[in-house]
Design a protein around this motif. Structure first.
Motif, PDB file in Angstrom:
ATOM      1  N   GLY A 117       0.876  -1.129  -0.036  1.00 21.94           N
ATOM      2  CA  GLY A 117      -0.218   0.088  -0.019  1.00 21.94           C
ATOM      3  C   GLY A 117       0.858   1.124   0.129  1.00 21.94           C
ATOM      4  O   GLY A 117       1.921   1.267   0.184  1.00 21.94           O
ATOM      5  N   ASN A 118       0.204   2.584  -0.266  1.00 18.22           N
ATOM      6  CA  ASN A 118       0.816   3.819  -0.308  1.00 18.22           C
ATOM      7  C   ASN A 118       1.719   3.657   1.171  1.00 18.22           C
ATOM      8  O   ASN A 118       1.085   3.634   2.123  1.00 18.22           O
ATOM      9  N   PRO A 119       3.020   4.173   1.052  1.00 19.79           N
ATOM     10  CA  PRO A 119       3.686   4.278   2.248  1.00 19.79           C
ATOM     11  C   PRO A 119       3.529   5.637   3.156  1.00 19.79           C
ATOM     12  O   PRO A 119       3.697   5.474   4.271  1.00 19.79           O
ATOM     13  N   ALA A 120       2.799   6.477   2.441  1.00 15.58           N
ATOM     14  CA  ALA A 120       2.310   7.751   3.337  1.00 15.58           C
ATOM     15  C   ALA A 120       0.899   8.065   2.978  1.00 15.58           C
ATOM     16  O   ALA A 120       0.624   7.704   2.037  1.00 15.58           O
ATOM     17  N   PRO A 121       0.426   8.690   3.845  1.00 17.26           N
ATOM     18  CA  PRO A 121      -1.025   9.097   3.554  1.00 17.26           C
ATOM     19  C   PRO A 121      -1.071  10.080   2.250  1.00 17.26           C
ATOM     20  O   PRO A 121       0.195  10.923   2.062  1.00 17.26           O
ATOM     21  N   LEU A 122      -1.778  10.150   1.434  1.00 21.04           N
ATOM     22  CA  LEU A 122      -2.070  10.959   0.143  1.00 21.04           C
ATOM     23  C   LEU A 122      -3.072  12.173   0.275  1.00 21.04           C
ATOM     24  O   LEU A 122      -4.098  11.848   1.022  1.00 21.04           O
ATOM     25  N   GLU A 123      -2.441  13.106  -0.301  1.00 26.76           N
ATOM     26  CA  GLU A 123      -3.228  14.326  -0.046  1.00 26.76           C
ATOM     27  C   GLU A 123      -4.113  14.464  -1.306  1.00 26.76           C
ATOM     28  O   GLU A 123      -3.354  14.325  -2.537  1.00 26.76           O
ATOM     29  N   GLN A 124      -5.226  15.123  -1.426  1.00 26.32           N
ATOM     30  CA  GLN A 124      -5.916  15.162  -2.569  1.00 26.32           C
ATOM     31  C   GLN A 124      -5.056  16.264  -3.517  1.00 26.32           C
ATOM     32  O   GLN A 124      -4.879  17.494  -3.077  1.00 26.32           O
ATOM     33  N   GLY A 125      -5.137  16.072  -4.696  1.00 27.05           N
ATOM     34  CA  GLY A 125      -4.719  16.835  -5.605  1.00 27.05           C
ATOM     35  C   GLY A 125      -3.238  16.740  -5.898  1.00 27.05           C
ATOM     36  O   GLY A 125      -2.570  17.228  -6.641  1.00 27.05           O
TER      37      GLY A 125
END
Length: 431
Positions: free
Chosen positions: A300-308
């Protein structure tokens, strides 16, 4: 696009010529518009009114611009959601008949005024370019079209005629010449795949074949070559994803450790997603001496994803145990994107569309329990990939294309182009 008749040249390739004043004719036809499967809505019935503009006369060798103006779409924007400015993008097809038989892909910009609820859909004009290479009378007839809305998520409403459509315009082509060529436009699906496994676009061909041959001579590392792949995704994913894919192998005893990378490319995150929420996997297709598939999987993505913000897919890893002796090929197969927000995961399978070149060739030796004749994930095991790696390339629908269908909206029922969508609340996304 079909394989004969005219060349579609979008994006300013060449000078547009018109030997006679342009003509414009309006035609109307009964239309059925099908919303995405996730909506659960029945098809929408309506009438489309289209005005086709093209030169009345031209000469062999001319490149002429054809314009599709949607006077009236088959349905209104329903009484649920106001559509923002510049969120609507149409694509369509014109049937070319008469002296030649072909199809012309049309494309419009993502450009529209704000469209209030319960008001007519306002679509920008679509354009395409024909290169005329045969004399005679050519007819232009509007056919199916698709309306893409990018916000609050990317959705496609697909509309097709339900009766015989009248000719919209006719071009008289003089000074006879030879045959014609086809070339691709800038939109997804504007190229064709021939029976030989080659892809025709822009008048050139790219023959399929293996790459990165090896497997013997004491070598342990076998880098694959980068190949282009177009994936057709199921809802709620995007209609298509186009990406470069590379399959590398490292010999490990009688088996091979595989690493699959997608090309570097920018994709905006459709919504704020927590770490580990988005996870890719792929079924690598075996060919040549071997057969079956090998599943590779990324973390999974290693860090939170920010919108945009840009998102990269991590590398996908797995183990290939050969099931045959000889030269085996490894090609990209079905890509699956899984979003897990705690509860039932959202699984989006994306099948390979058309033919694809092999990324890697290996000289293999059969191993007990190997892959030959196996089904999905045969001859291999999966392991989590590294957090680094290529990004998912864009879908051809500008930066807000790929996976924007994962932009799950706050407990809202959204009606776009006659289709209802229900999505996960923002509170789950934030968790």
């Amino acid at each position: 696009m079909s394989a004969a008749g005219v060349a579609l040249m979008l994006g300013g390739a060449g000078i547009l010529l018109a030997a006679a004043p342009a003509q414009a004719a309006e035609v109307s036809f009964k239309t059925e518009c099908v919303p995405p499967a996730i909506s659960g809505m029945p098809p929408v019935q309506g009438t489309t009114k289209v005005q086709i503009t093209a030169p009345a006369e031209a000469k062999v060798g001319d490149e002429v611009e054809v314009v599709w103006k949607t006077v009236e779409a088959a349905s209104k924007n329903p009484d649920v959601l106001d559509l923002e400015k510049d969120t609507v993008k149409p694509t369509g097809v014109i049937k070319v008949g008469g002296a030649v038989t072909a199809t012309l892909a049309m494309e419009g910009p993502r450009q529209n005024p704000p469209i209030p609820k319960n008001s007519p859909m306002v679509l920008p004009d679509m354009k395409g370019t024909l290169k005329l290479e045969k004399a005679g009378e050519i007819t232009l007839t509007p056919d199916k079209y698709t309306i893409n809305v990018s916000k609050p998520m990317s959705t496609d409403t697909k509309c097709s005629p339900k009766e015989t459509v009248a000719v919209g315009a006719t071009i008289k082509v003089t000074d006879g010449g030879g045959g014609a060529t086809t070339s691709g436009g800038s939109t997804s699906g504007s190229s064709t795949t021939g029976s030989s496994g080659s892809t025709t676009a822009g008048g050139s061909t790219s023959s399929s074949g293996g790459g990165g041959g090896g497997g013997g001579g004491g070598r342990t590392d076998f880098p694959g070559k980068e190949v282009s792949v177009q994936f057709a995704c199921q809802s709620p994913g995007p209609a298509t994803i186009t990406s470069k894919v590379t399959i590398d192998a490292k010999k490990n005893g009688g088996s091979y450790d595989l690493t699959v990378k997608t090309a570097k490319g920018v994709m905006n995150s459709p919504a704020p997603l927590p770490a580990g929420a988005l996870k890719p996997s792929m079924a690598v297709k075996l060919g040549g001496a071997d057969s079956g598939t090998v599943k590779v999987e990324g973390p999974g993505n290693p860090a939170p994803l920010e919108q945009g913000k840009p998102v990269d897919l991590p590398d996908m890893k797995g183990t290939y145990k050969p099931g045959a002796t000889g030269t085996s090929t490894l090609s990209p197969g079905t890509l699956t994107i899984t979003v897990n927000l705690g509860g039932s995961p959202i699984v989006i399978p994306c099948q390979v569309k058309g033919s694809v070149q092999a990324s890697l060739e290996l000289d293999t030796s059969e191993q007990p329990g190997g892959a030959a004749g196996g089904g999905d994930a045969a001859g291999g095991t999966t392991s989590g990939g590294t957090a680094s790696g290529g990004g998912l390339a864009d879908t051809g629908a500008e930066d807000d294309g790929a996976l924007r269908a994962l932009a799950l909206v706050a407990g809202t029922v959204i009606l776009l182009g006659g289709a209802v969508f229900t999505f996960t609340p923002w509170t789950r996304l934030r968790r």
